[in-house]
Design an enzyme around this catalytic site. Structure first.
Site, PDB file in Angstrom:
ATOM      1  N   ASP A  74       0.861  -1.176   0.000  1.00 32.49           N
ATOM      2  CA  ASP A  74       0.000   0.000   0.000  1.00 32.49           C
ATOM      3  C   ASP A  74       0.903   1.232   0.000  1.00 32.49           C
ATOM      4  O   ASP A  74       2.107   1.138   0.263  1.00 32.49           O
ATOM      5  CB  ASP A  74      -0.893  -0.028   1.241  1.00 32.49           C
ATOM      6  N   PHE A 110     -11.181  22.833  -6.292  1.00 37.15           N
ATOM      7  CA  PHE A 110     -10.321  21.892  -7.015  1.00 37.15           C
ATOM      8  C   PHE A 110     -11.121  20.676  -7.463  1.00 37.15           C
ATOM      9  O   PHE A 110     -12.031  20.227  -6.769  1.00 37.15           O
ATOM     10  CB  PHE A 110      -9.193  21.450  -6.074  1.00 37.15           C
ATOM     11  N   THR A 151      -2.598   1.015  -4.631  1.00 38.29           N
ATOM     12  CA  THR A 151      -3.118   2.090  -3.795  1.00 38.29           C
ATOM     13  C   THR A 151      -4.439   2.603  -4.339  1.00 38.29           C
ATOM     14  O   THR A 151      -4.724   2.497  -5.535  1.00 38.29           O
ATOM     15  CB  THR A 151      -2.102   3.247  -3.709  1.00 38.29           C
TER      16      THR A 151
END
Length: 1366
Positions: free
Chosen positions: A568, A710, A846
Site C-alpha cells: 500500500d 479543485f 493504492t
C-alpha cells in the site's frame, strides 16, 4: 420489434459507444397527445459516475427542458415543454447526462407510427476529455457491486426476433431487502427476517455486534484440535500403526514405542494451538467489551459493544471508536456535522466530515426525542463497498434519501465532535470493515507442501520395501523355514499368509522412515524463530513503543523465499505528512540552509519562530533569509505569496484551548496553510462569505465572493476576494501544467520559476504554482451572473461550472511556486533498493489517484528517470494485439501447451507500469464477466457466442490467456503501480501473480482496505503503531516501519529458510540411516521382521538421542551474520530458487542414509562374524551387535550434524556432547539388573551394554564405523568449499575483511537522505476527493444553532450575523 426499432433509430444518430440503453418501457397510449403527463410513471435513473440505479416516481421534482421549450436528442424531438422527474439530477453527478424521451408525439419519420406508445430511458457517459475509456479518477468496484446495481446495467440487450411477441416490461421498485426499525429490537426478530442455518434451525439475518476470531471453546477444544491434527497424514498413519501394534499376530514392536512419541507430538501441538487461541479470545473480549451508550427504556445506558443490536440508537463522544455502521442522526456541531478519522479503514489521518439529515438534526437532539424516533430505514444489503451507501428513511409519512455522507462506519474514530447520535444499520459481521476482510485463508509454506509430498514419497518407499521383504519371507519360508525343525512355531499357516503377516510386521518395524517427531520439531523451530523476530531490538520502534511481532508461527521460512511484494502507499511507504520544504518567489529560491543575511551554509540552524505567537513549533525551515525578508516588509511579492497561501484554501479551523487546529481535506493544503501561519500570515477563522487572517501582527478580514474548488480535471483551485480597500482580486494555485497555459503574456518570472520547478522536481518534491489577477467590478459582475446560471443548471452542472471558471481564470500573473515533500517513512528508498538487489519485485497497490502514486514512485526510487512508463491505454493496446494474433493462430497451436511468448517490451531499457483500477477491469474483463452472469440469470438462457469484434472474451480459455498476458507483461517491468484500485482488486492482482507465476508473495499495508490483500498473499504484513489496527489483526507479521521489511526478509527470513532446509535434510538423513539398518538385517534374519535394535532405543532415538543437536541447528545456525546478510542481498537468491531443499536434496539425503546404514550394519557384522573376546568367549550375540550398531549410529549422527553446523555456540557444543552422554547414561540404566527385576517383560537387555562395551576391539569397531561413515562427507565438503564455493562460502571466507570495511563505512557515513536526480516534474496532487468548498459555500459548517428549539421551523432559520467558525 419496438425495442429493435428503437435501437436502430438511436444508433442511426448517436455514437454507439457513447450510450447505453438501460430499459425499454411500454405505456398505454395517452388520450391527450398534446400534453404528455404520467402521474403514476416510474422512471429508471442511472448514475454513470457511481454506477448506481434508482427507481423514482414522477410528480416531485421538475426537470426543465432547454432550447425554448423543446428538447432534442438523437434526432427525436418532443413537444413537451417540461416534464416531471424525481431523484438526483444529472447535474449533481459529474460527467453524467440522463435523457428521458417520450415519443408519443414524435416527429421523427422513422418512428412516427412505430413508436407511438413507448418510452426510452437512455444514459450517456462522457469521459474526462470526451473519451469513452475508463475514468482514471474513479475507483471501480467490479465484482464488489451488489446484484441489484448491475441488474439493469447490462452491456447490451439480446436482439429480438422480428415479429415475435414481446411481453411488456414492467418496472417495479428495487427489492430492498434490508429494513431497520429504530428503537424496535423485536421487529428484527420477526419470522420474515429469519434465515435457515441448518435443517429446520433458523436465526435472524441481522448479525449481532460481537466479533469472533477464535477457533475453540472449552467444550470444542479437545475434539476439534484432535480432528485437525489427525487431518495430517503422518499423525493418522501413526494412529493406524498403533492399532496394528495392538494385534498380537502382527506386532513386532511393543505398543509404547509408537504411543509415547505420538502423545508427545499431539500434546506439544495442542498446547501451542491453545496458547494462540487464548490470545485470540483475549483480543475478541477486549473489543467486544468496549463500552458505548445505547438508548434503552427511554434513556441512554452504558452497554458493551457485543450487546448492541441493529436498530439501536447510540450516543458517541469525542475520540470514541464507532462500534457499528451507524446512520448519523444529530451532533453537537452545527447542522449535525461530524468529523471522523478513517486511519483504520484507509490509513489516512486527515479528517473526513459526515453530516446528518436536516430533519433529524432539527428534531432529534434531546433524549426524549430520540426515544420517540420510530423511522424505518430501507437500504442496500450488507456489502464491502466503502465508497457507497444507498437507502431511504421513512418517517412521519415522508421519505428521505440516504447516502454515504450520512453514515459513520465501524472502525473510524470520532474527532472534533463533542457528541453525536446515530442509528445502527449494520452490526458485527455485516459491517463494511468486516465485509472487506475477505476470507481467512489457511496459509502453508512451500516447504510444508514439499515436506508433505516427501512424506507421501516415503510412504510409497515404505510400502515397496515392506512388500519386497514380505515376498522374500515367503520364498525363504518355502525353501528354508518350513524345513528347519528348530524354528518351528507350532503354527500351520500357509506361505502366502505368513508373507502377508510379514508385510504388516515390516510396516511397523520400518515406520520410523516416516518421522513422527518431524512435525513437532518443525513447530518448535518455528516458535523459536518467531520469538527471535519479537525480540529483535533493531525492529523495535521506540517513538511509539512498538516492537515487531510474529503473529503466526507457521510461515517463518517462507520469508526467505519472497519474490513479489505488494505494498500500500498511504501510511505504509509514506507517513501521510506533507512538509513545506522550499519555494521560489519572484526569481529567487528559498529553502536551503541560509543565514538572515543570505549567506548559504552547509549546515544551518532552523528558523526561530519565537517572534510569532501563532507559529506551529513543529514546523522546521532552514532558510532564515526568507523570514528576514518578510519581517522587513520590503519584498511585496513575498508578502503576496504568503497572503495567497493563507487565503486560497478550503481549510477549516478550530480554536482549541487557545491553539489553532487546522482541519484540511488533504495534507497538502494543511502543509501550505501551516507554512503561511509560521511566516506571519495566520488563518484565524472563516464564515460563509468572509475569511479572517492575521498579516504580520495586523488582523484583516476579506470578503469571499466566489470559491472555485479543485477537482481532478482542473488541477487547480481559485478564490475571488474583495479586499478591505475595495479591490477585487483572484488568487489561484495549481499544477504548473495548467497554470502556465493561463498566464498573461505580460507575466514575469516564467523562466526562473520553470527552472526552479525542474530543480524541485529532480528532488521529487510536489510542486504548485501560485498566481493572481486583479478584476474590475464590472468584469466581476458580468462573470458572477454566468456563474449563478451555471450553479442552478440541472444538466451537466459541473461541466458548466468548469466552463465559467475558464472565463475568469486567464491572463494570470505568476508569483512563484511551492515545493512540498510528501514525507516518506524513514529508510524507504534504501529498503526498496536493497530488496531490488535481492531480486524482489515491488508493486504498489493504492487507492490514491495516478499523479500522487506516480510521484511517490519517484520519491521512493521505485520509478527512475531512465524508466519508460506504460499506462493503461498502452497496456490494453498491446494485450489486444496479442489477443488478435492468438485468434488467428490455428486452434491446435494456440491451445496447446503454453510456450514462453515473445516479450511485450523488446526494446532495451527499463520499463515501468502505471495502471488505474478502471483500466485493470477493462483489461481483465472483470466488469463484463459479472454483467454477463447477471444477465444470464435474469433472462434464464445462455447468450449467443461472443464475436471477436465485441471486445469480450470468447470463452474462459481466452479470458485466462488475457490474464496470463497481463501478468507476463507486468512481470517484465521493473516496477508496477496500480492506483485507484479497490480492496477487491488489490486481492485479485495478488491472486493473479500467485496463480500464474507460482511465486511466493508478500502484501504489506496498514488499513482495513489492505486486509483482503494481506489475507490473499502468502505472507501478510501489517504496519502497526498507527490508529488503525485492522490490518495488523489480519496480518502474519507486524511492525511499525516499512524499513524493517528488509531485516525481516534478508535476515530473519533468510536465516529461517536456511535453518529449516538444513534441519529437514539432516532429519530425513538420520531417520533413513537409523531405519534402513533393519532392512540390511532382514537378509540375515529370514525376513522375519525382527528388529536390529533394542525396543527402547527405537522409542527414544528421535526423542532424546538425536533430536537436540539438529533442533539447535534449526534454531541458531547462520552462515553469515545479520550485517553481512544486509550488505549482500544476493545471498537471498537461493531461497527464491528453492535450491536448498527440494527433491534433489531429498534423494541426496536418502542415498546418504542408505550409505551410512550400510556402513553401520556391515562393518560391525564383519567384526562379529569370526571374533573371539579377551575372555575366550565370542561376543557375537544379537544383543551385543545391537549395542554396537546403536552406539555407532549415535556417534555418526551427532558428529555429522557437527560437520553441518556453521555457527557454533556453547549450546550447540553442549547439545552434541550431551546427546551422546544421555544415550550412554540411559542405555546403562535400561540394561541394569535392577530395572530388569522391577519390569521384567519390558527390559530384556540385562547387562548387554556393560558386557559389549568392555571389549576394546568393539570400541575399535565403533571408531572404524564412524570414521568410514564421515570421511566421504568431509572430502565432499572440502572440495565444494575450495573448488565450487557458493556466494555464502566466499563471504564467510572474507568475513573479517567485510566487517572491517563496514566499520569504516559507518564512520564516514553522512546523515540524511540524498534524493536522486530526476527530470520529471512532480504533478499537482491534492487529495483525491473534493475539498470543503461546498461545505463552506453553503455555510452549513459555520451556522450557530439557536439556543432554544421551539419547533422545527425555528431551527431552520439562519443567523448570519452571529455566525462563527467551528
Amino acid at each position: 420489434m419496438l425495442r429493435a426499432t428503437a435501437h436502430k433509430m438511436i444508433r442511426g444518430s448517436c455514437q454507439p459507444k457513447n450510450y447505453r440503453l438501460l430499459e425499454f418501457i411500454n405505456y398505454p397510449s395517452n388520450q391527450n397527445q398534446n400534453h404528455l403527463y404520467w402521474p403514476r410513471t416510474v422512471f429508471v435513473v442511472w448514475n454513470v459516475l457511481n454506477r448506481s440505479c434508482g427507481f423514482v416516481r414522477a410528480g416531485q421534482v421538475r426537470l426543465r427542458w432547454g432550447g425554448g421549450g423543446r428538447a432534442e436528442c438523437c434526432g427525436v424531438r418532443t413537444t413537451r415543454k417540461e416534464e416531471t422527474w424525481c431523484g438526483d439530477t444529472a447535474a449533481g453527478h459529474p460527467r453524467t447526462t440522463v435523457f428521458i424521451l417520450f415519443l408519443s408525439s414524435c416527429s421523427h419519420p422513422s418512428a412516427k407510427n412505430t413508436l407511438s406508445t413507448c418510452g426510452v430511458i437512455m444514459s450517456m457517459r462522457v469521459g474526462t476529455h470526451g473519451s469513452v475509456g475508463p475514468n482514471d479518477e474513479v475507483m471501480p468496484y467490479s465484482d464488489d457491486e451488489t446484484d441489484d446495481e448491475l441488474d439493469v446495467s447490462t452491456d447490451e440487450e439480446q436482439e429480438e426476433t422480428p415479429g415475435a411477441p414481446q411481453p411488456a416490461v414492467e418496472i417495479r421498485p428495487s427489492e430492498i431487502g434490508w429494513k431497520v426499525k429504530a428503537n424496535d429490537r423485536p421487529y428484527h426478530h420477526l419470522p420474515e427476517f429469519n434465515k435457515k442455518v441448518f435443517l429446520c434451525i433458523k436465526k435472524s439475518r441481522y448479525s449481532g455486534n460481537a466479533i469472533k476470531t477464535y477457533k475453540y471453546n472449552i467444550l470444542t477444544f479437545l475434539p476439534l484440535n484432535l480432528y485437525e491434527q489427525f487431518k495430517r497424514v503422518a499423525n493418522l498413519y501413526f494412529l493406524a500403526l498403533l492399532i496394528l501394534q495392538s494385534i498380537p499376530t502382527i506386532t513386532t514392536l511393543p505398543w509404547y514405542t509408537t504411543l509415547i512419541p505420538l502423545v508427545v507430538v499431539l500434546g506439544v501441538t495442542a498446547i501451542k494451538d491453545l496458547v494462540d487461541d487464548i490470545a485470540r479470545h483475549k483480543m475478541d473480549k477486549e473489543i467486544n467489551n468496549r463500552k458505548c451508550e445505547v438508548l434503552l427504556d427511554g434513556r441512554f445506558q452504558d452497554s458493551k459493544w457485543r450487546h448492541i443490536e441493529v436498530g439501536d440508537v447510540v450516543r458517541l463522544k469525542k475520540n470514541d471508536f464507532i462500534p457499528a455502521d451507524i446512520l448519523l442522526l444529530s451532533s453537537t456541531n452545527p447542522n449535525s456535522l461530524c468529523y471522523v478519522e478513517t486511519a483504520e479503514l484507509d490509513g489516512e489521518t486527515n479528517l473526513k466530515f459526515k453530516m446528518g439529515l436536516r430533519v433529524t438534526d432539527e428534531r432529534l437532539q434531546e433524549e426524549r426525542q430520540l426515544a420517540q424516533f420510530d423511522a424505518l430505514i430501507e437500504c442496500e444489503e450488507p456489502n464491502n463497498r466503502l465508497d457507497k451507501f444507498t437507502g431511504v428513511m421513512h418517517w412521519k409519512m415522508d421519505q428521505y434519501p440516504l447516502d454515504l455522507d450520512n453514515m459513520l462506519l465501524r472502525g473510524c474514530k470520532i474527532r472534533n465532535t463533542e457528541e453525536c447520535h446515530g442509528l445502527v444499520i449494520f452490526a458485527g459481521a455485516d459491517t463494511k470493515i468486516m465485509r472487506n476482510g475477505g476470507k481467512t485463508r489457511f496459509k502453508r509454506t512451500k516447504i510444508d507442501e514439499l515436506m508433505n509430498y516427501m512424506v507421501y514419497t516415503i510412504f510409497v518407499l515404505l510400502i515397496l520395501v515392506a512388500a519386497g521383504l514380505a515376498i522374500g519371507h515367503s520364498f525363504w519360508y518355502e525353501e528354508i523355514g518350513s524345513n528347519a525343525w528348530y524354528i518351528y512355531d507350532a503354527r500351520d499357516d500357509s506361505t502366502s499368509y505368513r508373507g502377508f503377516l510379514s508385510f504388516w510386521g515390516y510396516i511397523i518395524v520400518l515406520n520410523t522412515m516416516v518421522p513422527i517427531s518431524l512435525y513437532v520439531s518443525v513447530e518448535v523451530i518455528r516458535l523459536g524463530q518467531s520469538k527471535f523476530i519479537n525480540w529483535d531490538l533493531q525492529m523495535y520502534y521506540a517513538e511509539k513503543d512498538t516492537p515487531a511481532k510474529a503473529r503466526t508461527t507457521t510461515l517463518n521460512e517462507q520469508l526467505g523465499q519472497i519474490e513479489y511484494i505488494f505494498s500500500d502507499k498511504t501510511g505504509t511507504l509514506t507517513q501521510n505528512i506533507m512538509q513545506f520544504k522550499k519555494c521560489t518567489i519572484a526569481e529567487r529560491s528559498y529553502g536551503n540552509p541560509t543565514t538572515a543575511e543570505g549567506v548559504i551554509l552547509d549546515r544551518g540552524k532552523p528558523v526561530d519562530w519565537s517572534w510569532n505567537q501563532y507559529a506551529d513549533k513543529k514546523f522546521q525551515f532552514m532558510d532564515n533569509s526568507l523570514v528576514a525578508c518578510l519581517r522587513s516588509k520590503k519584498d511585496k511579492d513575498a508578502l503576496e505569496f504568503f497572503r495567497l497561501l493563507s487565503l486560497c484554501h478550503t481549510v477549516m479551523v478550530e480554536n482549541k484551548d487557545g491553539e489553532l487546529v487546522y482541519q484540511a481535506a488533504s495534507p497538502d493544503e494543511g502543509a501550505l496553510v501551516t507554512a503561511a501561519r509560521n511566516f506571519g500570515f495566520v488563518f484565524l477563522s472563516r464564515t460563509q462569505d468572509t475569511i479572517t487572517i492575521r498579516e504580520m501582527e495586523q488582523e484583516k478580514t476579506y470578503q469571499m465572493l466566489a470559491l472555485l474548488d479543485f477537482n481532478s480535471d482542473r488541477k487547480r483551485m481559485s478564490i475571488i476576494l474583495k479586499f478591505p480597500d475595495g479591490r477585487i482580486r483572484l488568487y489561484c494555485k495549481g499544477a504548473d501544467t495548467v497554470i502556465y497555459q493561463r498566464l498573461s503574456p505580460n507575466s514575469k518570472h516564467k523562466e526562473s520559476t520553470q527552472s526552479a520547478l525542474d530543480k524541485f522536481a529532480r528532488e521529487t518534491l510536489r510542486t504548485l504554482c501560485l498566481c493572481y489577477k486583479d478584476i474590475s467590478s464590472g468584469e466581476y459582475e458580468a462573470w458572477s451572473k454566468k456563474h449563478m446560471d451555471a450553479q442552478v443548471t440541472l444538466v451537466n452542472r459541473e461541466a458548466a461550472l468548469d466552463q465559467v471558471y475558464e472565463l475568469i481564470e486567464k491572463n494570470l500573473l505568476l508569483i512563484g511556486a511551492t515545493a512540498i515533500e510528501d514525507k516518506l517513512q524513514d529508510g524507504v528508498p534504501e529498503t526498496i533498493a536493497k530488496l531490488a538487489k535481492a531480486d524482489i519485485k515491488i508493486w504498489v497497490l493504492t487507492g490514491d489517484k495516478k499523479e500522487t502514486a506516480e510521484n511517490i514512485g519517484f520519491s521512493c526510487s521505485l520509478l527512475t528517470d531512465d524508466m519508460h512508463l506504460h499506462y493503461g491505454e498502452d497496456v490494453n493496446e498491446k494485450l489486444n494485439l496479442r489477443q488478435a494474433k492468438r485468434r488467428h493462430e490455428p486452434p491446435t497451436e494456440s491451445r496447446g501447451r503454453r510456450k514462453p511468448g515473445e516479450p511485450f517490451f523488446p526494446e532495451p531499457g527499463k520499463n515501468g507500469l502505471v495502471i488505474t483500477g478502471g483500466w485493470l477491469n477493462e483489461i481483465l474483463y472483470e466488469k463484463k464477466k459479472k454483467r454477463r452472469r447477471l444477465r444470464l440469470r435474469r433472462l434464464g438462457k445462455r447468450p449467443p457466442p461472443s464475436s471477436p469484434q465485441d471486445g469480450q472474451p470468447m470463452n474462459d480459455w481466452e479470458k485466462e490467456m488475457r490474464q496470463i498476458d497481463f501478468v507476463d507483461m507486468a512481470c517484465e517491468c521493473e516496477s508496477v503501480i496500480c492506483c485507484r484500485v479497490t480492496p477487491k482488486q488489490k486481492a485479485n492482482v495478488v491472486s493473479l501473480v500467485k496463480k500464474y507465476k507460482k511465486a511466493v508473495t508478500l502484501s504489506i499495508g496498514d488499513g482495513a482496505n489492505d486486509v483482503n490483500m494481506i489475507k490473499t498473499a502468502d505472507i501478510g504484513v501489517g504496519i502497526s503503531g498507527q490508529e488503525g489496527m485492522q490490518a495488523v489483526m489480519s496480518s502474519d507479521f507486524a511492525f511499525a516501519q516499512f524499513r524493517y521489511l528488509q531485516r525481516l526478509l534478508l535476515v530473519h527470513g533468510r536465516w529461517s529458510y536456511i535453518r529449516m532446509c538444513k534441519f529437514l535434510r539432516f532429519f530425513f538423513f538420520k531417520n533413513f540411516a537409523f531405519t534402513l539398518v533393519h532392512f540390511w538385517y532382514s537378509f540375515f534374519s529370514g525376513y522375519s521382521a525382527q528388529v536390529a535394535y533394542e525396543d527402547w532405543f527405537i522409542t527414544l532415538y528421535n526423542l532424546f538421542y538425536s533430536s537436540l543437536p539438529v533442533l539447535l541447528v534449526g534454531l541458531l545456525d547462520q552462515d553469515v551474520n545479520d550485517r553481512l546478510s544486509l550488505k549482500f542481498p544476493k545471498l537471498y537468491l537461493p531461497g527464491q530458487q528453492g535450491t536448498l531443499f527440494n527433491y534433489r536434496n531429498f534423494f541426496i539425503s536418502l542415498f546418504h542414509g542408505i550409505f551410512v546404514s550400510l556402513i553401520i550394519f556391515f562393518i560391525p557384522y564383519g567384526a562379529f562374524l569370526q571374533t573371539m573376546g579377551q575372555d575366550g568367549e565370542a561376543p557375537s550375540d544379537y544383543q551385543s551387535f545391537a549395542v554396537v550398531t546403536a552406539s555407532s549410529l549415535i556417534f555418526t549422527v551427532n558428529l555429522q550434524i557437527s560437520l553441518d553446523t556453521s555457527y557454533w555456540t556453547f549450546v550447540n557444543c553442549f547439545a552434541v556432547l550431551g546427546s551422546i552422554a544421555i544415550y550412554f547414561g540411559i542405555m546403562f540404566d535400561l540394561h541394569s539388573a535392577g530395572i530388569h527385576v522391577i519390569f521384567t517383560p519390558f527390559f530384556t537387555f540385562t547387562g548387554a551394554a556393560s558386557n559389549a562395551l568392555r571389549q576394546p576391539y568393539l570400541w575399535l569397531t565403533i571408531i572404524l564405523t564412524v570414521g568410514i561413515s564421515l570421511l566421504p562427507v568431509i572430502c565432499i565438503q572440502f572440495l565444494h568449499k575450495i573448488i565450487w564455493p557458493s556466494v555464502g562460502d566466499k563471504i564467510q571466507r572474507n568475513r573479517k575483511r567485510y566487517e572491517l570495511e563496514m566499520q569504516q563505512e559507518a564512520k564516514k557515513r553522512t546523515p540524511g537522505f540524498q534524493r536522486g536526480a530526476r527530470s520529471r516534474r512532480s504533478g499537482y496532487a491534492f487529495s483525491h476527493s473534493r475539498g470543503y468548498a461546498d461545505l463552506i459555500a453553503s455555510g452549513r459548517s459555520i451556522r450557530r444553532r439557536p439556543a432554544s428549539r421551539v419547533g422545527p421551523q425555528s431551527s431552520i432559520r439562519e443567523v448570519p450575523e452571529r455566525a462563527e467558525n467551528i
